[in-house]
Design a protein around this motif. Structure first.
Motif, short mmCIF file in Angstrom:
data_model
loop_
_atom_site.label_atom_id
_atom_site.label_comp_id
_atom_site.label_asym_id
_atom_site.label_seq_id
_atom_site.Cartn_x
_atom_site.Cartn_y
_atom_site.Cartn_z
N ASP A 39 0.77 -1.26 -0.01
CA ASP A 39 -0.05 -0.06 0.05
C ASP A 39 0.96 1.21 0.10
O ASP A 39 0.51 2.17 -0.64
N LEU A 40 1.83 1.18 0.76
CA LEU A 40 2.82 2.37 1.01
C LEU A 40 3.39 2.73 -0.41
O LEU A 40 3.77 3.88 -0.82
N THR A 41 3.94 1.66 -1.12
CA THR A 41 4.81 1.84 -2.40
C THR A 41 3.67 1.87 -3.56
O THR A 41 4.41 1.90 -4.72
N THR A 42 2.39 1.77 -3.51
CA THR A 42 1.56 1.82 -4.56
C THR A 42 1.13 3.42 -4.78
O THR A 42 0.38 3.64 -3.77
N PRO A 43 1.07 4.17 -5.85
CA PRO A 43 0.65 5.35 -5.93
C PRO A 43 -0.76 5.33 -6.01
O PRO A 43 -1.69 4.43 -6.60
N THR A 44 -1.47 6.35 -5.25
CA THR A 44 -2.95 6.46 -5.51
C THR A 44 -3.51 6.89 -6.65
O THR A 44 -4.67 6.75 -7.08
N ARG A 45 -2.71 7.57 -7.51
CA ARG A 45 -3.05 8.04 -8.96
C ARG A 45 -2.04 7.36 -10.00
O ARG A 45 -1.06 7.24 -9.75
N CYS B 206 11.91 9.71 3.89
CA CYS B 206 11.50 9.22 2.40
C CYS B 206 12.50 10.02 1.39
O CYS B 206 12.61 11.24 1.62
N THR C 24 13.49 10.75 -2.26
CA THR C 24 13.06 10.97 -3.57
C THR C 24 13.71 11.48 -4.56
O THR C 24 14.49 12.70 -4.37
N SER D 9 10.64 9.12 -11.66
CA SER D 9 10.99 9.30 -10.33
C SER D 9 11.11 8.17 -9.43
O SER D 9 10.46 6.97 -9.95
N VAL E 269 10.57 6.69 -5.10
CA VAL E 269 10.32 7.10 -3.89
C VAL E 269 10.75 6.07 -2.95
O VAL E 269 10.19 5.03 -3.31
N HIS F 10 11.13 4.65 0.75
CA HIS F 10 10.60 4.82 2.29
C HIS F 10 11.36 4.05 3.19
O HIS F 10 11.76 2.70 2.58
N LYS G 90 8.12 5.73 -10.71
CA LYS G 90 6.89 6.26 -11.38
C LYS G 90 7.56 6.88 -12.68
O LYS G 90 8.36 7.87 -12.49
#
Lengths: 221, 221
Positions: free
Chosen positions: A13-19, A88, A90, A112, A114, A116, A171
């Motif tokens: 969940d943390l490494t899956t972008p919401t968009r 984090c 980036t 990019s 990201v 964590h 991404k």
């Protein structure tokens, strides 16, 4: 320090972008290619409950990121504790400006990463020396072997934090404009303006008596 | 939206770097010049106690930063609450690689701005439209007037957060190498490699029937 073919970072969940999930990737090859193409990162950490984001330099060595602490003695105090410091990191490369016929579909092309995790200050002098060399070489490959190495005092005065890569995602947006069908005939220019860092001619210091090293000639575009 | 001459942002513990304080500035002129020279920022926020840093686009309008939410529906959920979302927005321009005779004095030239504060989601449709136009124009000045404006549905589908600039500082490194006196005669190349974003020739989409706009001609280097 070779990468495992086909290996992947943790997809959760943390490494899956919401968009725009379709632009995400977790495989080492994609992540490492983006990290290896740069040396400037933005380091985020939490201070008194609020976020802080500072630009700094990094190097990737295998599945480890070494992040230079020169702009960040604040985070390093936390990273020196045994429990480490949640961070984090980036890294972003801007590749193009995407100009669509509609304001809504304007975008940018980019790559990019990201990352964590919990960072720890590098305290072992030998690891610290390797990490600092790696950071110098990430900026200018080959440079660490062509300058005076740090002495013990200098090494001790430089702070580096270590982040094991695990919860990491890439991404990417590439390609052209994505206009609505009904906008295609509008009389506006649409397309992509490529952008990339360009390196100018190196400017030698007054105390330089040697010619330009080969590794700098390559930096010129 | 003219800036007040001589005005300054808040100088306090939060906005004073712990390292290289002599490189910091708080005056509006310095801060705004750095913000106005870019359009890509790194937005930091806290999620479940851990920092998150995402790249996105921004615009400065007076003493306000508008930050695009396309990569960040997560932070925007928080920014939509009445109390807002603590954020840190950082903008960095890399200007040069500084190669010293000693590994220790390697550095980079840069200009950066770090803005701390509480962001709120822009909900007023008129402010949202102005903010989105400002973001498009921050990337390509003049572009928002030369494309189809967003309709009500598109405007509503785009998230922007608003950060009042207050606790803001700039940090800059310029100039050449700072080598130790005893290192000056060492037989290594030392100096600065300039770096800057370079824009390539715009690539028109197949549906573009008009010539290159003047504002894009200027983007070529």
């Amino acid at each position: 320090m070779s990468d495992s073919p086909g290996a992947s970072y943790t997809r959760d969940d943390l490494t899956t972008p919401t968009r725009s999930k379709e632009r995400a990737a977790w495989d080492e090859e994609a992540v490492h290619a983006i990290l290896d193409a740069g040396y400037l990162c933005h380091l985020g950490f939490v201070r008194d409950g609020a976020p802080v984001v500072l630009p700094t330099l990094y190097a990737r060595v295998g599945r480890v990121l070494y992040v230079h602490g020169s702009t960040g003695s604040r985070p390093l105090r936390g990273a020196g504790d045994e429990q480490g410091l949640p961070v984090c990191v980036t890294v972003t490369h801007l590749d193009g400006l995407v100009l669509a016929k509609s304001a809504f579909h304007h975008s940018v092309n980019y790559r990019s990463v990201v990352a964590h995790g919990t960072a720890h200050q590098v305290t072992d002098p030998e690891e610290l020396r390797l990490a600092l060399d790696a950071i110098v070489d990430q900026v200018v490959p080959g440079r660490s072997a062509d300058c005076r190495p740090g002495n013990a005092k200098e090494i001790a005065a430089t702070a580096v934090i270590r982040l094991e890569l695990d919860r990491v995602s890439a991404k990417t947006r590439t390609g052209g404009v994505n206009d609505e069908e009904e906008d295609l005939a509008l009389p506006y220019w649409a397309g992509v303006v490529p952008v990339a860092p360009a390196y100018g001619a190196p400017v030698a210091s007054p105390h330089t008596a040697v010619g330009l090293p080969a590794y700098l000639g390559e930096a010129e575009c």
